[in-house]
Scaffold this motif. Structure first.
Motif, short mmCIF file in Angstrom:
data_model
loop_
_atom_site.label_atom_id
_atom_site.label_comp_id
_atom_site.label_asym_id
_atom_site.label_seq_id
_atom_site.Cartn_x
_atom_site.Cartn_y
_atom_site.Cartn_z
N HIS A 1 0.81 -1.13 0.13
CA HIS A 1 0.20 0.07 0.00
C HIS A 1 0.91 1.19 0.02
O HIS A 1 0.36 2.32 -0.87
CB HIS A 1 -0.84 -0.08 1.10
N LEU A 2 1.93 1.19 0.58
CA LEU A 2 2.81 2.46 0.70
C LEU A 2 3.35 2.54 -0.64
O LEU A 2 3.74 3.73 -1.10
CB LEU A 2 3.91 2.22 1.80
N GLY A 3 3.70 1.60 -1.41
CA GLY A 3 4.24 1.66 -2.68
C GLY A 3 3.33 2.17 -3.64
O GLY A 3 3.69 3.05 -4.50
N LEU A 4 2.13 1.74 -3.72
CA LEU A 4 1.01 2.41 -4.56
C LEU A 4 0.74 3.85 -4.03
O LEU A 4 0.30 4.34 -5.18
CB LEU A 4 -0.42 1.21 -4.29
N ASP B 1 7.48 15.18 -2.21
CA ASP B 1 8.78 14.81 -1.84
C ASP B 1 9.00 14.19 -0.44
O ASP B 1 9.51 13.18 0.07
CB ASP B 1 9.83 15.65 -1.81
N ALA B 2 8.35 15.03 0.57
CA ALA B 2 8.38 14.78 1.94
C ALA B 2 7.59 13.29 2.23
O ALA B 2 8.12 12.38 3.06
CB ALA B 2 7.76 15.78 2.79
N LEU B 3 6.28 13.08 1.75
CA LEU B 3 5.81 11.99 1.86
C LEU B 3 6.40 10.85 1.21
O LEU B 3 6.45 9.62 1.82
CB LEU B 3 4.13 12.19 1.33
N THR B 4 7.16 10.96 0.13
CA THR B 4 7.71 9.84 -0.30
C THR B 4 8.82 9.37 0.56
O THR B 4 9.13 8.16 0.67
CB THR B 4 8.35 10.09 -1.70
N ARG B 5 9.75 10.41 1.28
CA ARG B 5 10.66 10.20 1.90
C ARG B 5 10.14 9.19 3.35
O ARG B 5 10.60 8.42 3.78
CB ARG B 5 11.81 11.40 2.31
N GLU C 1 9.25 6.03 2.31
CA GLU C 1 10.23 5.06 2.17
C GLU C 1 10.95 4.44 3.24
O GLU C 1 11.33 3.29 3.45
CB GLU C 1 11.54 5.90 1.35
N ALA C 2 11.13 5.46 4.37
CA ALA C 2 11.54 5.02 5.81
C ALA C 2 10.65 4.09 6.30
O ALA C 2 10.93 3.16 7.09
CB ALA C 2 11.72 6.28 6.69
N ALA C 3 9.19 4.18 6.03
CA ALA C 3 8.26 3.18 6.77
C ALA C 3 8.63 2.05 6.04
O ALA C 3 8.36 0.68 6.93
CB ALA C 3 6.88 3.71 6.60
N VAL C 4 8.87 1.95 4.90
CA VAL C 4 9.07 0.67 4.16
C VAL C 4 10.28 -0.18 4.89
O VAL C 4 10.09 -1.60 5.29
CB VAL C 4 9.18 0.84 2.68
N TYR D 1 11.32 -4.33 -1.07
CA TYR D 1 11.85 -2.75 -1.20
C TYR D 1 12.35 -2.80 -2.75
O TYR D 1 12.02 -1.68 -3.21
CB TYR D 1 13.32 -2.64 -0.37
N VAL D 2 12.54 -3.82 -3.42
CA VAL D 2 12.97 -3.60 -5.12
C VAL D 2 11.59 -3.41 -5.47
O VAL D 2 11.56 -2.44 -6.47
CB VAL D 2 13.44 -4.92 -5.40
N GLY D 3 10.41 -3.84 -5.39
CA GLY D 3 9.17 -3.60 -5.74
C GLY D 3 8.78 -2.05 -5.36
O GLY D 3 8.21 -1.24 -6.29
N PHE D 4 8.82 -1.63 -4.06
CA PHE D 4 8.73 -0.12 -3.98
C PHE D 4 9.51 0.90 -4.68
O PHE D 4 8.96 1.98 -5.19
CB PHE D 4 8.94 0.12 -2.39
N LYS D 5 10.65 0.45 -4.97
CA LYS D 5 11.61 1.27 -5.73
C LYS D 5 11.20 1.50 -7.11
O LYS D 5 11.47 2.35 -7.55
CB LYS D 5 12.81 0.91 -5.47
N LYS D 6 10.80 0.49 -7.66
CA LYS D 6 10.33 0.20 -9.01
C LYS D 6 9.09 1.36 -9.35
O LYS D 6 9.14 1.74 -10.06
CB LYS D 6 10.25 -1.18 -9.46
N ILE D 7 8.35 0.91 -8.39
CA ILE D 7 7.08 1.76 -8.43
C ILE D 7 7.16 3.28 -8.30
O ILE D 7 6.82 3.83 -9.02
CB ILE D 7 6.07 1.33 -7.34
#
Length: 395
Positions: free
Chosen positions: A62-65, A114-118, A121-124, A214-220
């Motif tokens: 869900h975080l990635g999406l 940008d802030a929400l993305t970071r 990413e930290a939550a992931v 993490y790879v999936g999150f990074k690709k999304i």
């Protein structure tokens, strides 16, 4: 009046020097009985971590999406603003109200994304750490149960041998020597501390760059931020800086224009054009559009899940990647470790299906609408794909 002193009480009170120091308290210890060993075995086998692991995986997805949706909206609005700016520079006209509105909007919207993305990413990474801790604890419980069972069997065998020797010699049973019984709880805490130190000693690339979630999150994130024509995703070894900070610099032409000159930009575009990977939405095995795209961690090639499982089943042991020109080897036994559901590819497939439905809907309207004169034809051809004709125009 003189004070009376009870001399007998004073004499009975020992001096401070004569008081012996008491040893520090130690909790009683005893070996695990049969019921405790069975309970430890049941805990190691049926710990019930599956619901937690599923929740951690769903949270990561869900975080990635969410990050993908935010980056796609930011990319679309930036493209819209750049289009207006390019058009104004060509015509020499003044800024439109839409361009002014987008400029003010982007000043607030871009830093928020940008802030929400970071934060996401930290939550992931935190979720991945929790998953690693669950796996370590499950392994430790299994090791503790094996140790307890082995120690119990050894003690029983030693006691039987001692009784047999005493029976043969006709001697009375000797007094058992005092043994120190290790605490199962203390052993678990000590081993868990060692596991934590080992995990903390790993670099960020080892902890996250090789993790499928993490790879999936990074690709999304990358596909949404770079757009369809953006540069390819960098190698996982470049996802973190030496100090462990994640690299989340926005890829794409917009970021390059603001950080380099025109000559450097042109040269970099040529390199990216060569390095850009062309991804197909069709499975290399079935040659049909994929429904469940599973990518390999090593070679990054993507296949339909059922198709690659069948391919691995037929191969038996180690098989070569079915993608032409790839020399990587797979095995069905390591499918869950080597393959993962590619959420970024799944989003591309869904967008492609939606675009196809919009195009088909637009074609149906084109066939139904009457064409009267050149003006109607011009209006039909200028309408963007997927946009419905106004009611008055269709009438």
């Amino acid at each position: 009046m003189p004070r009376l002193v009870n001399r007998s009480r004073v004499a009975a009170t020992p001096s401070a020097s004569s008081v012996a120091e008491m040893p520090s308290y130690q909790p009683p210890a005893c070996p695990l009985n049969d019921g405790a060993r069975r309970a430890l075995g049941d805990l190691s086998s049926n710990r019930g971590t599956a619901p937690y692991e599923m929740q951690l995986k769903d949270s990561t997805r869900h975080l990635g999406l969410a990050v993908g949706d935010l980056q796609e909206r930011l990319y679309a609005r930036r493209q819209r603003l750049e289009g207006l700016q390019d058009k104004r520079s060509e015509t020499g006209a003044d800024k439109t109200a839409e361009e002014v509105r987008l400029e003010h909007h982007m000043q607030d919207f871009e830093p928020q994304v940008d802030a929400l993305t970071r934060e996401s990413e930290a939550a992931v990474r935190s979720l991945i750490d929790m998953k690693a801790e669950l796996d370590d604890e499950a392994a430790l419980l299994g090791d503790l149960y094996t140790t307890a069972a082995t120690t119990h069997n050894t003690n029983v065998a030693a006691a039987a041998q001692r009784l047999a020797r005493e029976a043969e010699d006709g001697n009375e049973a000797e007094e058992e020597k005092e043994t120190v019984v290790p605490s199962t709880v203390d052993s678990f805490r000590e081993l868990r501390g060692e596991k934590h130190e080992q995990y903390a000693a790993l670099g960020h690339h080892q902890r996250y760059g090789r993790n499928n979630d993490y790879v999936g999150f990074k690709k999304i994130w990358h596909d949404a931020a770079a757009g369809e024509d953006g540069p390819p995703l960098a190698d996982a070894s470049k996802w973190f800086r030496p100090n462990g900070e994640p690299v989340l610099d926005r890829p794409g032409a917009s970021n390059r224009r603001s950080t380099m000159g025109a000559a450097d930009e042109e040269e970099d575009d040529d390199d990216i054009a060569v390095a850009r990977e062309v991804l197909s939405l069709n499975c290399p095995l079935t040659l049909r559009p994929m429904e469940e795209p599973y990518s390999n961690v090593k070679c990054k090639h993507t296949f339909e899940k059922s198709a690659v499982l069948g391919y691995l089943q037929q191969g038996g042991g180690q098989v070569q990647c079915p993608q032409t020109g790839c020399s990587e080897t797979f095995s069905k036994a390591r499918f869950n470790d080597d393959f993962y559901l590619d959420q970024a590819m799944l989003r591309k497939i869904q967008r492609a299906k939606q675009t196809q439905r919009n195009n088909e809907l637009n074609e149906d309207e084109m066939e139904e609408d009457p064409v009267d004169g050149d003006e109607s034809v011009l209006m039909q051809t200028q309408r963007p794909a997927g946009c419905r004709a106004p009611k008055q125009e269709r009438a």
